[in-house]
Design a protein around this motif. Structure first.
Motif, PDB file in Angstrom:
ATOM      1  N   UNK A 279     -12.950  32.231  56.115  1.00  0.00           N
ATOM      2  CA  UNK A 279     -12.804  33.603  56.888  1.00  0.00           C
ATOM      3  C   UNK A 279     -11.457  33.641  58.022  1.00  0.00           C
ATOM      4  N   UNK A 280     -11.005  32.288  58.014  1.00  0.00           N
ATOM      5  CA  UNK A 280     -10.037  32.311  59.200  1.00  0.00           C
ATOM      6  C   UNK A 280      -8.663  32.344  58.528  1.00  0.00           C
ATOM      7  N   UNK A 281      -8.530  32.426  57.278  1.00  0.00           N
ATOM      8  CA  UNK A 281      -7.086  32.513  56.632  1.00  0.00           C
ATOM      9  C   UNK A 281      -6.085  33.447  57.430  1.00  0.00           C
ATOM     10  N   UNK A 282      -6.650  34.746  57.958  1.00  0.00           N
ATOM     11  CA  UNK A 282      -5.809  35.612  58.634  1.00  0.00           C
ATOM     12  C   UNK A 282      -5.339  34.861  60.092  1.00  0.00           C
ATOM     13  N   UNK A 283      -6.111  34.101  60.674  1.00  0.00           N
ATOM     14  CA  UNK A 283      -5.548  33.604  61.796  1.00  0.00           C
ATOM     15  C   UNK A 283      -4.853  32.565  61.571  1.00  0.00           C
TER      16      UNK A 283
ATOM     17  N   UNK B 105      -2.439  32.248  59.060  1.00  0.00           N
ATOM     18  CA  UNK B 105      -1.244  32.804  58.322  1.00  0.00           C
ATOM     19  C   UNK B 105      -0.852  34.194  59.035  1.00  0.00           C
ATOM     20  N   UNK B 106      -0.862  34.322  60.431  1.00  0.00           N
ATOM     21  CA  UNK B 106      -0.847  35.731  60.933  1.00  0.00           C
ATOM     22  C   UNK B 106       0.310  36.297  60.346  1.00  0.00           C
ATOM     23  N   UNK B 107       1.592  35.674  60.163  1.00  0.00           N
ATOM     24  CA  UNK B 107       3.056  36.423  60.128  1.00  0.00           C
ATOM     25  C   UNK B 107       2.752  37.449  58.680  1.00  0.00           C
ATOM     26  N   UNK B 108       2.303  36.887  57.695  1.00  0.00           N
ATOM     27  CA  UNK B 108       1.888  37.497  56.616  1.00  0.00           C
ATOM     28  C   UNK B 108       1.121  38.934  56.556  1.00  0.00           C
ATOM     29  N   UNK B 109      -0.066  38.310  57.244  1.00  0.00           N
ATOM     30  CA  UNK B 109      -1.137  39.444  57.083  1.00  0.00           C
ATOM     31  C   UNK B 109      -0.567  40.779  58.147  1.00  0.00           C
ATOM     32  N   UNK B 110       0.383  40.387  59.126  1.00  0.00           N
ATOM     33  CA  UNK B 110       0.882  41.526  60.150  1.00  0.00           C
ATOM     34  C   UNK B 110       1.824  42.030  59.305  1.00  0.00           C
ATOM     35  N   UNK B 111       2.495  41.454  58.174  1.00  0.00           N
ATOM     36  CA  UNK B 111       3.709  42.710  57.581  1.00  0.00           C
ATOM     37  C   UNK B 111       2.852  43.164  56.346  1.00  0.00           C
TER      38      UNK B 111
ATOM     39  N   UNK C 242     -21.176  30.499  51.111  1.00  0.00           N
ATOM     40  CA  UNK C 242     -21.670  30.836  52.373  1.00  0.00           C
ATOM     41  C   UNK C 242     -20.512  31.522  53.299  1.00  0.00           C
ATOM     42  N   UNK C 243     -19.975  32.513  52.600  1.00  0.00           N
ATOM     43  CA  UNK C 243     -18.638  33.200  53.188  1.00  0.00           C
ATOM     44  C   UNK C 243     -19.133  34.379  54.056  1.00  0.00           C
ATOM     45  N   UNK C 244     -18.663  34.625  55.208  1.00  0.00           N
ATOM     46  CA  UNK C 244     -19.226  35.325  56.220  1.00  0.00           C
ATOM     47  C   UNK C 244     -18.202  36.724  56.133  1.00  0.00           C
ATOM     48  N   UNK C 245     -18.441  37.810  55.493  1.00  0.00           N
ATOM     49  CA  UNK C 245     -17.666  38.903  55.206  1.00  0.00           C
ATOM     50  C   UNK C 245     -17.403  39.611  56.432  1.00  0.00           C
ATOM     51  N   UNK C 246     -18.283  39.825  57.298  1.00  0.00           N
ATOM     52  CA  UNK C 246     -18.140  40.494  58.756  1.00  0.00           C
ATOM     53  C   UNK C 246     -16.966  39.636  59.542  1.00  0.00           C
ATOM     54  N   UNK C 247     -17.246  38.587  59.547  1.00  0.00           N
ATOM     55  CA  UNK C 247     -16.187  37.678  60.259  1.00  0.00           C
ATOM     56  C   UNK C 247     -14.859  37.793  59.755  1.00  0.00           C
ATOM     57  N   UNK C 248     -14.929  37.637  58.301  1.00  0.00           N
ATOM     58  CA  UNK C 248     -13.344  37.747  57.616  1.00  0.00           C
ATOM     59  C   UNK C 248     -12.776  38.980  58.024  1.00  0.00           C
TER      60      UNK C 248
ATOM     61  N   UNK D 246      -9.294  39.886  60.010  1.00  0.00           N
ATOM     62  CA  UNK D 246      -8.080  40.711  59.654  1.00  0.00           C
ATOM     63  C   UNK D 246      -7.808  42.076  60.574  1.00  0.00           C
ATOM     64  N   UNK D 247      -8.791  42.528  60.835  1.00  0.00           N
ATOM     65  CA  UNK D 247      -8.733  43.742  61.781  1.00  0.00           C
ATOM     66  C   UNK D 247      -7.967  43.384  63.178  1.00  0.00           C
ATOM     67  N   UNK D 248      -8.325  41.961  63.780  1.00  0.00           N
ATOM     68  CA  UNK D 248      -7.679  41.631  64.934  1.00  0.00           C
ATOM     69  C   UNK D 248      -6.292  41.272  64.681  1.00  0.00           C
ATOM     70  N   UNK D 249      -5.961  40.639  63.641  1.00  0.00           N
ATOM     71  CA  UNK D 249      -4.518  40.386  63.376  1.00  0.00           C
ATOM     72  C   UNK D 249      -3.667  41.438  62.822  1.00  0.00           C
TER      73      UNK D 249
END
Lengths: 244, 113
Positions: A160-164, A166-172, A188-194, A198-201
């Motif tokens: 779930x923490x991939x966006x945290x 690799x923030x640069x790529x997610x921001x572009x 056991x992937x937590x969809x809401x957390x993921x 993404x929404x925060x980054x």
């Protein structure tokens, strides 16, 4: 002075034998210019261009395969990998025009590679050109290819923490797709957390949760693409097709 | 590790600008690298040592001006430096999507003779 290429007053100053040149030039300006040319060219052809970025193994090729089978778009693809033309072969087996770029040791695609590869495709017969970038979440972020939509793909097995991480790529990226959602329970992937990450980054990004394998969630993605396709000046993809 | 490709591009521009200025030796190269450019300054320094070999910039000094991210909050009409990678305004907590600084990847100046 021009901020793009440094033309105009150079404001040189002389200090002894040393001369200072104030350049102020974007290091990747050549790539940016070529990307703008690509964008204008693709627009003139009425083709919507997607640039898909992800880690190796997130399911970029599988996502394209699903789109070939189920969407109404006429699709062409440009695939970047360090070696082999396995992915292009995989796509061609579905009857799709696909050009492979093997980059050797280069970890990203550049605009001039796309300009050359796209010449090998008949864009007049396409609605959608999908660029499958080299599997890498860092380097491709710096290179505009002339795409209309930049998509970052992550699969549930990556955490779930991939966006945290690799923030640069997610921001572009304009779109984030969570793939392999059919495996979410098993890993056991937590969809809401993921999605919250993404929404925060990348609060501007449109988010989809799909399974390229089962087709789950793909309809929303196709609806988004249709809207984007109309947004580049096409009435709708069916209209373009029937006028040919 | 695209820093080598980026540094090669920067050197090409520097060589061209030096020729235009009638110079034959590059003594210093100053870059402006944003925090959000996707480039690691240490990797750029390493790449610099590699790409300048055998060129008129072989003895040049590299200076990197690292630019932190600055965002604009439309709510508060305020520029702010985010505390971490979530670009939350410290006054109203709204997450900003308007990055005003920190994406730079540019050559600022050269010192030549």
């Amino acid at each position: 002075m021009c901020q793009t290429c440094g033309c105009g007053d150079r404001e040189s100053s002389v200090n002894g034998d040393l001369k200072q040149i104030n350049v102020v030039q974007e290091i990747l300006h050549k790539n940016t210019q070529l990307a703008q040319q690509n964008r204008a060219y693709f627009k003139s052809k009425g083709v919507l261009v997607l640039n898909i970025l992800s880690s190796p193994g997130s399911g970029k090729t599988a996502l394209i395969e699903r789109m070939l089978q189920c969407s109404q778009f006429r699709i062409g693809a440009i695939v970047g990998d360090l070696e082999t033309d396995n992915d292009a072969k995989r796509l061609r087996s579905h009857g799709v025009p696909a050009v492979q770029i093997t980059t050797g040791n280069i970890c990203h695609l550049e605009a001039d590679m796309i300009a050359r590869a796209s010449k090998k495709l008949n864009l007049d017969a396409l609605d959608l050109l999908i660029i499958e970038n080299v599997g890498n979440l860092v380097c491709p972020a710096a290179y505009d290819l002339g795409e209309d939509v930049r998509i970052v793909l992550l699969s549930v097995t990556e955490g779930e923490d991939k966006p945290l991480k690799y923030p640069t790529l997610f921001k572009t990226a304009q779109v984030a797709i969570v793939n392999k959602i059919d495996l979410a329970q098993a890993v056991e992937f937590n969809r809401e957390q993921a999605i919250a990450n993404i929404e925060r980054i990348a609060p501007h990004a449109t988010i989809f949760a799909v399974s390229a394998k089962t087709g789950q969630g793909m309809e929303d993605w196709y609806t988004y693409l249709e809207q984007k396709y109309r947004g580049i000046g096409n009435a709708s993809f069916q209209v373009k097709r029937s006028s040919l | 590790m695209h820093e080598v490709a980026i540094m090669q591009n920067a050197l090409d521009i520097a060589l061209q600008q030096t020729r235009l200025a009638g110079g034959s030796q590059i003594h210093a190269l100053k870059l402006r690298i944003g925090e959000l450019s996707g480039v690691v300054p240490e990797a750029l320094e390493f790449a610099f040592d590699v790409v300048v070999q055998g060129t008129i910039a072989a003895d040049a000094h590299l200076e990197i001006d690292y630019i932190p991210v600055v965002c604009h909050c439309s709510n508060c009409d305020l520029d702010f430096q985010p505390a971490n990678l979530v670009y939350e305004c410290y006054q109203c907590d709204q997450i900003s999507i308007d990055v005003v600084r920190g994406q730079e990847l540019e050559i600022a100046s050269l010192e030549v003779s």
